[in-house]
Design a protein around this motif. Sequence first.
Motif, PDB file in Angstrom:
ATOM      1  N   LEU A 173     -23.672 -27.218  -7.618  1.00 27.34           N
ATOM      2  CA  LEU A 173     -23.212 -27.209  -9.006  1.00 27.34           C
ATOM      3  C   LEU A 173     -23.301 -28.581  -9.659  1.00 27.34           C
ATOM      4  CD1 LEU A 173     -20.029 -24.911  -8.865  1.00 27.34           C
ATOM      5  CD2 LEU A 173     -22.430 -24.260  -9.205  1.00 27.34           C
ATOM      6  N   ASN A 174     -23.181 -29.644  -8.862  1.00 27.77           N
ATOM      7  CA  ASN A 174     -23.196 -31.008  -9.419  1.00 27.77           C
ATOM      8  C   ASN A 174     -24.595 -31.613  -9.440  1.00 27.77           C
ATOM      9  OD1 ASN A 174     -23.532 -31.364  -6.690  1.00 27.77           O
ATOM     10  ND2 ASN A 174     -22.003 -32.981  -6.477  1.00 27.77           N
ATOM     11  N   GLN A 175     -25.625 -30.790  -9.328  1.00 26.86           N
ATOM     12  CA  GLN A 175     -27.011 -31.279  -9.327  1.00 26.86           C
ATOM     13  C   GLN A 175     -27.765 -30.801 -10.571  1.00 26.86           C
ATOM     14  OE1 GLN A 175     -28.483 -29.966  -5.509  1.00 26.86           O
ATOM     15  NE2 GLN A 175     -27.413 -31.576  -4.396  1.00 26.86           N
ATOM     16  N   GLY A 176     -27.161 -31.042 -11.725  1.00 21.32           N
ATOM     17  CA  GLY A 176     -27.784 -30.695 -12.996  1.00 21.32           C
ATOM     18  C   GLY A 176     -27.573 -29.266 -13.430  1.00 21.32           C
ATOM     19  N   LEU A 177     -26.998 -28.446 -12.564  1.00 22.85           N
ATOM     20  CA  LEU A 177     -26.828 -27.020 -12.863  1.00 22.85           C
ATOM     21  C   LEU A 177     -25.827 -26.786 -13.986  1.00 22.85           C
ATOM     22  CD1 LEU A 177     -27.795 -24.214 -11.752  1.00 22.85           C
ATOM     23  CD2 LEU A 177     -25.702 -24.193 -10.412  1.00 22.85           C
ATOM     24  N   MET A 178     -24.687 -27.464 -13.921  1.00 18.21           N
ATOM     25  CA  MET A 178     -23.665 -27.285 -14.944  1.00 18.21           C
ATOM     26  C   MET A 178     -24.024 -28.049 -16.221  1.00 18.21           C
ATOM     27  SD  MET A 178     -21.520 -25.257 -13.484  1.00 18.21           S
ATOM     28  CE  MET A 178     -19.911 -25.385 -14.262  1.00 18.21           C
ATOM     29  N   GLN A 179     -24.672 -29.173 -16.062  1.00 16.37           N
ATOM     30  CA  GLN A 179     -25.053 -29.993 -17.210  1.00 16.37           C
ATOM     31  C   GLN A 179     -26.030 -29.255 -18.130  1.00 16.37           C
ATOM     32  OE1 GLN A 179     -26.854 -33.693 -16.064  1.00 16.37           O
ATOM     33  NE2 GLN A 179     -27.325 -34.297 -18.171  1.00 16.37           N
ATOM     34  N   HIS A 180     -26.955 -28.504 -17.545  1.00 20.06           N
ATOM     35  CA  HIS A 180     -27.972 -27.783 -18.314  1.00 20.06           C
ATOM     36  C   HIS A 180     -27.795 -26.262 -18.168  1.00 20.06           C
ATOM     37  CE1 HIS A 180     -30.179 -31.557 -18.871  1.00 20.06           C
ATOM     38  NE2 HIS A 180     -30.067 -31.783 -17.579  1.00 20.06           N
ATOM     39  N   HIS A 181     -26.560 -25.816 -18.060  1.00 15.19           N
ATOM     40  CA  HIS A 181     -26.319 -24.409 -17.726  1.00 15.19           C
ATOM     41  C   HIS A 181     -26.885 -23.436 -18.763  1.00 15.19           C
ATOM     42  CE1 HIS A 181     -22.981 -23.665 -20.587  1.00 15.19           C
ATOM     43  NE2 HIS A 181     -22.713 -24.943 -20.414  1.00 15.19           N
ATOM     44  N   GLU A 182     -26.855 -23.778 -20.039  1.00 13.26           N
ATOM     45  CA  GLU A 182     -27.353 -22.852 -21.064  1.00 13.26           C
ATOM     46  C   GLU A 182     -28.857 -22.606 -20.897  1.00 13.26           C
ATOM     47  OE1 GLU A 182     -26.296 -24.369 -24.867  1.00 13.26           O
ATOM     48  OE2 GLU A 182     -24.159 -23.873 -24.659  1.00 13.26           O
ATOM     49  N   GLU A 183     -29.613 -23.688 -20.728  1.00  8.11           N
ATOM     50  CA  GLU A 183     -31.061 -23.546 -20.570  1.00  8.11           C
ATOM     51  C   GLU A 183     -31.413 -22.838 -19.265  1.00  8.11           C
ATOM     52  OE1 GLU A 183     -29.420 -26.341 -21.164  1.00  8.11           O
ATOM     53  OE2 GLU A 183     -30.438 -27.618 -22.637  1.00  8.11           O
ATOM     54  N   ILE A 184     -30.645 -23.129 -18.211  1.00 12.10           N
ATOM     55  CA  ILE A 184     -30.938 -22.530 -16.902  1.00 12.10           C
ATOM     56  C   ILE A 184     -30.606 -21.044 -16.905  1.00 12.10           C
ATOM     57  CG2 ILE A 184     -30.328 -22.577 -14.448  1.00 12.10           C
ATOM     58  CD1 ILE A 184     -29.871 -25.635 -14.826  1.00 12.10           C
ATOM     59  N   VAL A 185     -29.517 -20.674 -17.558  1.00 13.23           N
ATOM     60  CA  VAL A 185     -29.183 -19.247 -17.683  1.00 13.23           C
ATOM     61  C   VAL A 185     -30.295 -18.511 -18.421  1.00 13.23           C
ATOM     62  CG1 VAL A 185     -27.648 -17.592 -18.835  1.00 13.23           C
ATOM     63  CG2 VAL A 185     -26.683 -19.482 -17.504  1.00 13.23           C
ATOM     64  N   GLU A 186     -30.799 -19.108 -19.488  1.00 16.23           N
ATOM     65  CA  GLU A 186     -31.899 -18.501 -20.234  1.00 16.23           C
ATOM     66  C   GLU A 186     -33.150 -18.376 -19.360  1.00 16.23           C
ATOM     67  OE1 GLU A 186     -34.476 -19.268 -24.363  1.00 16.23           O
ATOM     68  OE2 GLU A 186     -32.762 -20.546 -23.856  1.00 16.23           O
ATOM     69  N   TYR A 187     -33.398 -19.407 -18.564  1.00 15.08           N
ATOM     70  CA  TYR A 187     -34.552 -19.373 -17.645  1.00 15.08           C
ATOM     71  C   TYR A 187     -34.371 -18.245 -16.629  1.00 15.08           C
ATOM     72  CZ  TYR A 187     -37.973 -20.952 -14.174  1.00 15.08           C
ATOM     73  OH  TYR A 187     -39.021 -21.013 -13.272  1.00 15.08           O
ATOM     74  N   PHE A 188     -33.188 -18.166 -16.018  1.00 17.05           N
ATOM     75  CA  PHE A 188     -32.926 -17.119 -15.026  1.00 17.05           C
ATOM     76  C   PHE A 188     -33.137 -15.728 -15.620  1.00 17.05           C
ATOM     77  CE2 PHE A 188     -30.007 -19.239 -11.631  1.00 17.05           C
ATOM     78  CZ  PHE A 188     -30.972 -20.205 -11.427  1.00 17.05           C
ATOM     79  N   ASN A 189     -32.631 -15.505 -16.823  1.00 14.44           N
ATOM     80  CA  ASN A 189     -32.735 -14.185 -17.438  1.00 14.44           C
ATOM     81  C   ASN A 189     -34.164 -13.859 -17.865  1.00 14.44           C
ATOM     82  OD1 ASN A 189     -30.018 -13.483 -17.138  1.00 14.44           O
ATOM     83  ND2 ASN A 189     -29.432 -14.496 -19.046  1.00 14.44           N
ATOM     84  N   SER A 190     -34.893 -14.852 -18.349  1.00 12.84           N
ATOM     85  CA  SER A 190     -36.268 -14.600 -18.800  1.00 12.84           C
ATOM     86  C   SER A 190     -37.231 -14.461 -17.628  1.00 12.84           C
ATOM     87  CB  SER A 190     -36.738 -15.719 -19.728  1.00 12.84           C
ATOM     88  OG  SER A 190     -36.793 -16.959 -19.046  1.00 12.84           O
ATOM     89  N   LYS A 191     -36.963 -15.174 -16.542  1.00 11.20           N
ATOM     90  CA  LYS A 191     -37.844 -15.148 -15.376  1.00 11.20           C
ATOM     91  C   LYS A 191     -37.407 -14.136 -14.321  1.00 11.20           C
ATOM     92  CE  LYS A 191     -40.485 -18.741 -16.548  1.00 11.20           C
ATOM     93  NZ  LYS A 191     -41.957 -18.729 -16.663  1.00 11.20           N
ATOM     94  N   GLY A 192     -36.256 -13.516 -14.527  1.00 15.18           N
ATOM     95  CA  GLY A 192     -35.774 -12.537 -13.554  1.00 15.18           C
ATOM     96  C   GLY A 192     -35.292 -13.162 -12.258  1.00 15.18           C
ATOM     97  N   VAL A 193     -34.519 -14.255 -12.362  1.00 13.79           N
ATOM     98  CA  VAL A 193     -33.969 -14.931 -11.185  1.00 13.79           C
ATOM     99  C   VAL A 193     -32.551 -14.430 -10.936  1.00 13.79           C
ATOM    100  CG1 VAL A 193     -33.361 -17.151 -10.150  1.00 13.79           C
ATOM    101  CG2 VAL A 193     -35.361 -16.978 -11.662  1.00 13.79           C
ATOM    102  N   SER A 194     -32.265 -14.037  -9.693  1.00 19.59           N
ATOM    103  CA  SER A 194     -30.932 -13.559  -9.324  1.00 19.59           C
ATOM    104  C   SER A 194     -30.125 -14.709  -8.729  1.00 19.59           C
ATOM    105  CB  SER A 194     -31.040 -12.424  -8.306  1.00 19.59           C
ATOM    106  OG  SER A 194     -31.762 -11.328  -8.847  1.00 19.59           O
ATOM    107  N   ALA A 195     -28.841 -14.761  -9.063  1.00 28.41           N
ATOM    108  CA  ALA A 195     -27.966 -15.827  -8.578  1.00 28.41           C
ATOM    109  C   ALA A 195     -27.090 -15.316  -7.439  1.00 28.41           C
ATOM    110  CB  ALA A 195     -27.086 -16.347  -9.715  1.00 28.41           C
ATOM    111  N   ILE A 196     -27.003 -16.125  -6.371  1.00 28.62           N
ATOM    112  CA  ILE A 196     -26.109 -15.829  -5.244  1.00 28.62           C
ATOM    113  C   ILE A 196     -25.035 -16.914  -5.233  1.00 28.62           C
ATOM    114  CG2 ILE A 196     -25.895 -15.535  -2.747  1.00 28.62           C
ATOM    115  CD1 ILE A 196     -28.851 -14.770  -2.661  1.00 28.62           C
TER     116      ILE A 196
END
Length: 345
Positions: A173-196
């Motif tokens: 979580l402290n490796q840029g994930l929370m800092q850029h969470h909005e863009e990453i969520v959009e990437y996950f949803n557009s690219k079909g990435v599942s989160a564990i």
Amino acid sequence: MADDLCFWAKDSLTAKHPKKNPLILRMLVLMFVMVCGVYICAVCLKQIGGHPNVRLLSFPVTERPCDVTDIEPSEKPYVHFPKPETFSREECTCNPVRYFAILSTQRSGSGWFETLLNSHMNISSNGEIFSVKVRRSNISTIFETLDKIYNLDWFTSASKNECTAAVGLKWMLNQGLMQHHEEIVEYFNSKGVSAIFLFRRNLLRRMISILANSFDQNAKLLNGTHKSHVHSTHEAKILASYKPVVNTSLLIPNLRQVEDLVSKSMDYFKSTRHIILYYEDIINNRTKLVDVQNFLRVPLRDLSSQQVKIHKGSLSSQVENWGDIEKALEGTHYQSYLHDEDYKL
């Protein structure tokens, strides 16, 4: 006499020319053809050299699309057929691939969990990719790294290459994930990435593990080598011999900070396709690994790991100032951390 002269004159007028040699004629024709051929070639080469954009006719080969008729409509956004630039998937070209990311915090069992996933012949989890700062320096480098991973062009010891059915990484979580969470969520949803999501229920155990691991980064108890994970009971005993002192004045604020971070991460990524796991639950109930495999839509296999648990037994035996910790947490929201039972790998 006159007759003789007339006869000579007649013969001289009607005399035949000598026959030409047919070999010479043939040679002349051959030379003419050769000269014409050289001239034609020179003209053609000149035209090609003068028009570099002129290309020969080409007929593009259309690839046969992979059949997705047996995939449910709701699943299609999460099914991919990557085309790596560095190798060919060959007979596995039309084997569907799922994209995933393990979202976790340090010392929450993510390293052990990842070795379990990688023991599956069709799963490739490529480690803590964003521990390298330059890869998370901005959102562009993050996306470039993710694209390379999900296109199967990122090579690690975990890579299964051609017949991979699920590919991903471990992301703290402290490796840029929370800092850029909005863009990453959009990437996950557009690219079909599942989160564990993988977290630890007992945050006090996690804190003690962090303190011990931080100490060994400098002390290097294993023959001058630092190891965050071990594969023998002998090495585990050596690392467990160090008992940290917990700063009780910062204990509750630190526990609350981690608790808030975990809560925020799940809130930020709630719109993604995800599953929530806890380290303790996986150890106590191995059917959780079946849930993970079903989540990734891979064939069910018995998953295993060679890692050995470092800290065993009660928490009171793992720290120097247990009495101070008890006093700090008694009567608080975190009191339950004091009494949880040990678990075994």
